[in-house]
Motif scaffolding. Sequence first.
Motif: not given
Length: 257
Positions: A19, A28-30, A56, A59, A61, A63-64, A66
Motif C-alpha cells: 500500500e 506499507w507491506l503486509l 513493524f 497481527s 494477518e 507482519s505489517r 511501515k
Amino acid sequence: SYLRIPLPEGCKADDIVIENHYMDKELWLLIPKAEENFYADNAISGNREVIKQGSFEFSEEGSRLKFQLTGIYECRTILENGNLYISFLSPRELYDKIVVIDPVCGGADVGYAEGNTLEKDIALQIARKLKEKLDGSDIKAYYTRMDDVNPSEQNRIGLANETKADMFIGIGVNAGEDSSIYGTETVYNGDYFIPGFGSVELADFLEKEVVTSIKGKALGLTEATESDYTIRNATVPAALIRVGYITNKQEATLLVR
C-alpha cells in the motif's frame, strides 16, 4: 540500488500486499506468513536512502512493515531467492502524464451545505467517478483524498508540487443566497504564470468541457482570492471547478444524482 526485505519460507509475490500511502509519504507491506519475531531475527538491508524510519507490527494477518519515506515515490519490486527487492522512483521517472485531483473539504469540514446535501460528499463522489475513467487511461492520477478525511492544505499542494504534476484540479460546488442562480464556475491561479498552458488555460478548458458535457450554464472564470489557498500556492497549472449550485433546487438534485 534496492531495499532488501527477507521473506518467510513459502511466501509468494501474490501473498504480499503493498500500500502506497503517498499523502502520508508512507509505504506499507503486509507479509502474511511472517511470524511475530521474524523481522527481529531477519534484518532488512540494502538501499535505505529514501527511508526516514521503519517499524513493524504483528497481527493475525501477519507482519505489517511501515516505512516513513523522505518524499513521494513509486516502487518497483522483484521477488528473488526468498527476498523482496524494492526500488524507489520519482513519479516523473515513470509517468509522462500526471494529474492531481483534489476533492475539496472532507472530515469535519463539510464545505457548503444545503440541508443534508454537503459539498464534501459531492466532490468526493465526482472524484471517485473520475477515478473509474482515469484508471483505464495513460494518465497517472493522484488523489488528495478518496475517503471522508481532510488533508491539510499544505499536503494537498505538496502532492501536486512534489509529483511535478501537469495540472492540479480541485472539485467543489457553489452556493448563494439567491436560489435562482445556477451554473458552473472555475477558479484559477492568477499569481503563478506559466507560458503555453497555464492556470488560465486549464480553467478555460475545464469550464468549456464540463459545461458542454452536462449541457449546463457557464458562469465563467474567476481569479483565486486569499481564501483559495491551494489554488494560489500550487506551482503547477491549477484550477478549481465549482460544478454547480447546491442552493438551486434543480441543480442540487442533479448533483446528488
